[in-house]
Design a protein around this motif. Sequence first.
Motif, mmCIF file in Angstrom:
data_model
loop_
_atom_site.group_PDB
_atom_site.id
_atom_site.type_symbol
_atom_site.label_atom_id
_atom_site.label_comp_id
_atom_site.label_asym_id
_atom_site.label_seq_id
_atom_site.Cartn_x
_atom_site.Cartn_y
_atom_site.Cartn_z
ATOM 1 N N SER A 141 0.821 -1.220 0.000
ATOM 2 C CA SER A 141 0.000 0.000 0.000
ATOM 3 C C SER A 141 0.852 1.266 0.000
ATOM 4 O O SER A 141 0.357 2.344 -0.333
ATOM 5 N N ARG A 149 1.328 5.473 -4.363
ATOM 6 C CA ARG A 149 0.585 4.735 -3.342
ATOM 7 C C ARG A 149 0.694 5.398 -1.979
ATOM 8 O O ARG A 149 -0.247 5.329 -1.175
ATOM 9 N N ASN A 159 -1.838 7.998 -2.075
ATOM 10 C CA ASN A 159 -3.158 7.375 -1.983
ATOM 11 C C ASN A 159 -3.506 7.079 -0.529
ATOM 12 O O ASN A 159 -4.621 7.365 -0.070
ATOM 13 N N ASP A 217 -3.942 -5.294 -0.026
ATOM 14 C CA ASP A 217 -4.107 -5.196 -1.474
ATOM 15 C C ASP A 217 -5.254 -6.062 -1.985
ATOM 16 O O ASP A 217 -5.437 -6.222 -3.196
ATOM 17 N N GLU A 244 -9.640 -7.036 -1.131
ATOM 18 C CA GLU A 244 -10.810 -6.288 -0.671
ATOM 19 C C GLU A 244 -11.429 -6.836 0.601
ATOM 20 O O GLU A 244 -12.494 -6.381 1.021
ATOM 21 N N LYS A 284 -15.790 -13.303 -1.258
ATOM 22 C CA LYS A 284 -15.457 -12.412 -0.144
ATOM 23 C C LYS A 284 -16.486 -12.572 0.962
ATOM 24 O O LYS A 284 -17.687 -12.597 0.708
ATOM 25 N N SER A 293 -9.574 -2.935 1.305
ATOM 26 C CA SER A 293 -8.565 -2.613 0.309
ATOM 27 C C SER A 293 -8.156 -1.144 0.384
ATOM 28 O O SER A 293 -9.003 -0.260 0.549
ATOM 29 N N SER A 294 -6.849 -0.911 0.218
ATOM 30 C CA SER A 294 -6.365 0.471 0.144
ATOM 31 C C SER A 294 -6.464 1.016 -1.274
ATOM 32 O O SER A 294 -6.278 2.215 -1.495
ATOM 33 N N LEU A 295 -6.776 0.145 -2.233
ATOM 34 C CA LEU A 295 -6.806 0.554 -3.637
ATOM 35 C C LEU A 295 -8.208 0.668 -4.201
ATOM 36 O O LEU A 295 -8.429 1.378 -5.183
ATOM 37 N N ASN A 296 -9.176 -0.030 -3.585
ATOM 38 C CA ASN A 296 -10.546 -0.022 -4.088
ATOM 39 C C ASN A 296 -11.502 0.251 -2.924
ATOM 40 O O ASN A 296 -11.657 -0.586 -2.040
ATOM 41 N N PRO A 297 -12.150 1.405 -2.893
ATOM 42 C CA PRO A 297 -12.986 1.794 -1.743
ATOM 43 C C PRO A 297 -14.334 1.079 -1.705
ATOM 44 O O PRO A 297 -15.379 1.660 -2.012
ATOM 45 N N VAL A 298 -14.314 -0.195 -1.346
ATOM 46 C CA VAL A 298 -15.549 -0.976 -1.212
ATOM 47 C C VAL A 298 -15.582 -1.573 0.190
ATOM 48 O O VAL A 298 -14.549 -1.673 0.859
#
Length: 402
Positions: A12, A18, A21, A174, A176, A191, A230-235
Amino acid sequence: MALIVQKFGGSSVANRDRIFNVARIVADTRNAGNDVVVVVSAQGDTTDDLIQKAAEITSSPSQREMDMLLATGEQISISLLAMALSELGVSAISLTGWQAGFHTDRAYTRARITRLDSERVESELARNRVVVVAGFQGLNRTEDITTLGRGGSDTSAVALAAALHADRCQIFTDVEGVYTADPRHIPKAKKLSEITFDEMLELASAGAQVLNNRSVELAKKYGVELEVLSSLNPVPGTIVKEVTNDMEGMLIKGVAKDTDVAVISILNVPDVPGTSFRVFGALAQKNINVDIILQSIGRGKNKDLIFSVPLSDAETAMRVLEENRHRFGGDEILMNTGYAKVSMVGAGMKSNSGVASRMFEALYEANVNIHMISTSEIKVSVLIDDKDADRAVAAVHDAFIH
């Protein structure tokens, strides 16, 4: 106003983009009116690179010096993230593990936290600062730097959340959330919206890498509710807590594999009281964890002891056993590699019969041979050839999770 602890792994914060981010995620949390403590791992492959640098110098570095070396990785991350937060207009300060109050025992490279003095962190929060803490590290009673072992930043984050009575502890990765299997290898993996501490602890101990098992153990002990996201996808991610509302009625929550396995066999040891204590006591003194254990039925006055240890500890275990062989006897001590442990975990096992049988049937149909078996109330593990590991995970997953 809530107090939130957020942990970010090495991937992350692997590079400039990153890091910014992560800084934006932290800034958004802070600007929503929350106090924030951030725990950060070393960037990307930094830890592996540092280990390689040590290998260029010596093939047998002291554990103390390795801790001195490896602790530098997190210090790079925390300072860069604090700078990025300042660039976004957020007041922030970076603290090493010992500045943040982490005291540990003297087990270099795998230290355990003995005490956490959170006064410095609390005083910085009172100054309306985001506190960025180096995970994975602490200081022992002789004021030597120690590290907590792989995944230790998770443990650092949970320990801070417990000491500060945080409202939430978020573990950013990395992926979700927590999946029924590694989604990078099992496309059908699902998930989970939530999972119990006990199930997560078993999965983590069985090789699932999304959370460190010691962090889950600590969260359960102190009632720290975890959120993996996830730090990359805000779900929405996965909540790890004491009791779940299992509306899906899932019998099995996950299947995991662990290839860090070696099998040690001690042949023809005396079949007398105290033999197992002497064997496993010697290993425990060196902080070597033993997993699956088989003891043969005594043949005359002797028996065999067969057990698995982490592959990374196998050479040390063999040395310890040879040094202590005079205490327990035995004709021969053998070590074998090339194994993997595949485990399925689910609280549903407690109230459903035939679960292990279905697992063994799935492995049989996949032509996977079982060498050793271990069970608990909510887990069944098998030791197999490592070449069969991915096929075994897929077969067991397909048998239970649709």
